[in-house]
Design a protein around this motif. Structure first.
Motif, PDB file in Angstrom:
ATOM      1  N   HIS A  51       0.850  -1.187   0.000  1.00 41.12           N
ATOM      2  CA  HIS A  51       0.000   0.000   0.000  1.00 41.12           C
ATOM      3  C   HIS A  51       0.878   1.227   0.000  1.00 41.12           C
ATOM      4  CE1 HIS A  51      -3.628  -2.096   2.132  1.00 41.12           C
ATOM      5  NE2 HIS A  51      -3.459  -2.472   0.882  1.00 41.12           N
ATOM      6  N   LEU A  52       0.549   2.172  -0.851  1.00 36.27           N
ATOM      7  CA  LEU A  52       1.106   3.506  -0.780  1.00 36.27           C
ATOM      8  C   LEU A  52       0.020   4.341  -0.120  1.00 36.27           C
ATOM      9  CD1 LEU A  52       3.350   5.512  -1.431  1.00 36.27           C
ATOM     10  CD2 LEU A  52       2.243   5.890  -3.648  1.00 36.27           C
ATOM     11  N   ALA A  79       3.522  -2.923   3.844  1.00 36.99           N
ATOM     12  CA  ALA A  79       3.485  -4.247   3.231  1.00 36.99           C
ATOM     13  C   ALA A  79       2.524  -5.104   4.032  1.00 36.99           C
ATOM     14  CB  ALA A  79       4.875  -4.874   3.243  1.00 36.99           C
ATOM     15  N   ARG A  80       1.647  -5.817   3.328  1.00 37.50           N
ATOM     16  CA  ARG A  80       0.737  -6.744   4.021  1.00 37.50           C
ATOM     17  C   ARG A  80       1.284  -8.145   3.855  1.00 37.50           C
ATOM     18  NH1 ARG A  80      -3.364 -10.135   3.014  1.00 37.50           N
ATOM     19  NH2 ARG A  80      -3.698  -9.456   0.871  1.00 37.50           N
ATOM     20  N   ILE A  81       1.467  -8.790   4.990  1.00 36.31           N
ATOM     21  CA  ILE A  81       1.878 -10.192   5.032  1.00 36.31           C
ATOM     22  C   ILE A  81       0.846 -10.899   5.892  1.00 36.31           C
ATOM     23  CG2 ILE A  81       3.657 -11.819   5.754  1.00 36.31           C
ATOM     24  CD1 ILE A  81       5.707  -9.551   5.319  1.00 36.31           C
ATOM     25  N   GLY A  82       0.060 -11.750   5.266  1.00 37.84           N
ATOM     26  CA  GLY A  82      -1.055 -12.371   5.991  1.00 37.84           C
ATOM     27  C   GLY A  82      -2.052 -11.299   6.378  1.00 37.84           C
ATOM     28  N   GLN A  83      -2.406 -11.239   7.641  1.00 35.44           N
ATOM     29  CA  GLN A  83      -3.372 -10.251   8.127  1.00 35.44           C
ATOM     30  C   GLN A  83      -2.700  -9.041   8.764  1.00 35.44           C
ATOM     31  OE1 GLN A  83      -6.691 -10.534   7.515  1.00 35.44           O
ATOM     32  NE2 GLN A  83      -6.032 -12.306   6.322  1.00 35.44           N
ATOM     33  N   ARG A  84      -1.378  -8.979   8.735  1.00 34.63           N
ATOM     34  CA  ARG A  84      -0.646  -7.886   9.384  1.00 34.63           C
ATOM     35  C   ARG A  84      -0.070  -6.918   8.363  1.00 34.63           C
ATOM     36  NH1 ARG A  84       3.503  -9.296  13.634  1.00 34.63           N
ATOM     37  NH2 ARG A  84       3.256  -7.052  13.902  1.00 34.63           N
ATOM     38  N   TYR A  85      -0.033  -5.649   8.763  1.00 32.95           N
ATOM     39  CA  TYR A  85       0.558  -4.596   7.951  1.00 32.95           C
ATOM     40  C   TYR A  85       1.852  -4.146   8.601  1.00 32.95           C
ATOM     41  CZ  TYR A  85      -3.832  -4.246   5.436  1.00 32.95           C
ATOM     42  OH  TYR A  85      -4.928  -4.525   4.664  1.00 32.95           O
ATOM     43  N   PHE A  86       2.898  -4.006   7.791  1.00 35.04           N
ATOM     44  CA  PHE A  86       4.199  -3.592   8.277  1.00 35.04           C
ATOM     45  C   PHE A  86       4.600  -2.294   7.584  1.00 35.04           C
ATOM     46  CE2 PHE A  86       3.943  -8.139   8.730  1.00 35.04           C
ATOM     47  CZ  PHE A  86       4.499  -8.381   9.981  1.00 35.04           C
ATOM     48  N   PRO A  87       4.798  -1.209   8.359  1.00 32.89           N
ATOM     49  CA  PRO A  87       5.275   0.020   7.733  1.00 32.89           C
ATOM     50  C   PRO A  87       6.712  -0.168   7.274  1.00 32.89           C
ATOM     51  CG  PRO A  87       5.171   0.277  10.120  1.00 32.89           C
ATOM     52  CD  PRO A  87       4.598  -1.071   9.798  1.00 32.89           C
ATOM     53  N   CYS A 137      -7.560   7.713  16.545  1.00 39.62           N
ATOM     54  CA  CYS A 137      -8.042   6.800  17.573  1.00 39.62           C
ATOM     55  C   CYS A 137      -7.382   5.434  17.544  1.00 39.62           C
ATOM     56  CB  CYS A 137      -9.553   6.602  17.424  1.00 39.62           C
ATOM     57  SG  CYS A 137     -10.459   8.145  17.482  1.00 39.62           S
ATOM     58  N   GLY A 138      -6.725   5.109  16.468  1.00 37.89           N
ATOM     59  CA  GLY A 138      -6.139   3.775  16.335  1.00 37.89           C
ATOM     60  C   GLY A 138      -7.061   2.885  15.538  1.00 37.89           C
ATOM     61  N   SER A 139      -6.491   2.154  14.627  1.00 38.93           N
ATOM     62  CA  SER A 139      -7.267   1.301  13.747  1.00 38.93           C
ATOM     63  C   SER A 139      -7.401  -0.089  14.338  1.00 38.93           C
ATOM     64  CB  SER A 139      -6.580   1.224  12.384  1.00 38.93           C
ATOM     65  OG  SER A 139      -7.217   0.285  11.568  1.00 38.93           O
ATOM     66  N   HIS A 140      -8.563  -0.684  14.188  1.00 38.46           N
ATOM     67  CA  HIS A 140      -8.782  -2.052  14.654  1.00 38.46           C
ATOM     68  C   HIS A 140      -8.123  -3.070  13.749  1.00 38.46           C
ATOM     69  CE1 HIS A 140     -11.522  -0.579  17.650  1.00 38.46           C
ATOM     70  NE2 HIS A 140     -12.183   0.084  16.720  1.00 38.46           N
ATOM     71  N   SER A 141      -7.878  -2.713  12.500  1.00 41.27           N
ATOM     72  CA  SER A 141      -7.331  -3.670  11.541  1.00 41.27           C
ATOM     73  C   SER A 141      -5.812  -3.709  11.532  1.00 41.27           C
ATOM     74  CB  SER A 141      -7.821  -3.332  10.129  1.00 41.27           C
ATOM     75  OG  SER A 141      -7.262  -2.104   9.721  1.00 41.27           O
ATOM     76  N   GLY A 142      -5.166  -2.783  12.238  1.00 41.42           N
ATOM     77  CA  GLY A 142      -3.715  -2.745  12.231  1.00 41.42           C
ATOM     78  C   GLY A 142      -3.146  -1.871  11.133  1.00 41.42           C
ATOM     79  N   SER A 143      -4.008  -1.287  10.320  1.00 41.53           N
ATOM     80  CA  SER A 143      -3.574  -0.395   9.263  1.00 41.53           C
ATOM     81  C   SER A 143      -4.394   0.879   9.348  1.00 41.53           C
ATOM     82  CB  SER A 143      -3.791  -1.053   7.898  1.00 41.53           C
ATOM     83  OG  SER A 143      -3.499  -0.149   6.869  1.00 41.53           O
ATOM     84  N   ALA A 144      -3.755   2.011   9.091  1.00 42.29           N
ATOM     85  CA  ALA A 144      -4.450   3.293   9.178  1.00 42.29           C
ATOM     86  C   ALA A 144      -5.040   3.681   7.837  1.00 42.29           C
ATOM     87  CB  ALA A 144      -3.484   4.373   9.656  1.00 42.29           C
TER      88      ALA A 144
END
Length: 99
Positions: A19-20, A32-40, A81-88
């Motif tokens: 994601h950009l 970068a999404r790996i599985g269900q997690r997003y990594f900045p 507030c913070g995202s529930h999905s781990g990505s903003a």
């Protein structure tokens, strides 16, 4: 995750999509999404890597294989507030060519 780790993991087939993320004020960051997690994606000092434009992102990501790449817009409420999905980001990314 830094650019070298991103390159290694994408060549290994671990990265599902990139994601950009367009933030307020004309700032872009990569995730970068790996599985269900997003990594900045971080710079050498461990700070989130700032990207100037879509073209700048393509230059940085040139060594990567073809991976789904989306331009997404940050959701202000999630930033505050913070995202529930781990990505903003919202779920309505616009696919764009990586190369």
């Amino acid at each position: 995750m830094n650019l070298q780790e991103l390159t290694n993991r994408s060549l290994a087939g671990d990265v599902d999509e990139l994601h950009l993320v367009s933030m307020e004020g004309g700032i872009y960051v990569l995730e970068a999404r790996i599985g269900q997690r997003y990594f900045p994606i971080q710079d050498a000092k461990g700070h989130v890597l700032g990207v100037r434009s879509v073209e700048h992102a393509r230059e940085l990501l040139a060594p990567l294989p073809a991976i789904p790449f989306q331009l997404v817009h940050a959701v202000v409420q999630d930033e505050m507030c913070g995202s529930h999905s781990g990505s903003a980001v919202n779920d309505d990314g616009v696919p764009i060519p990586l190369h």
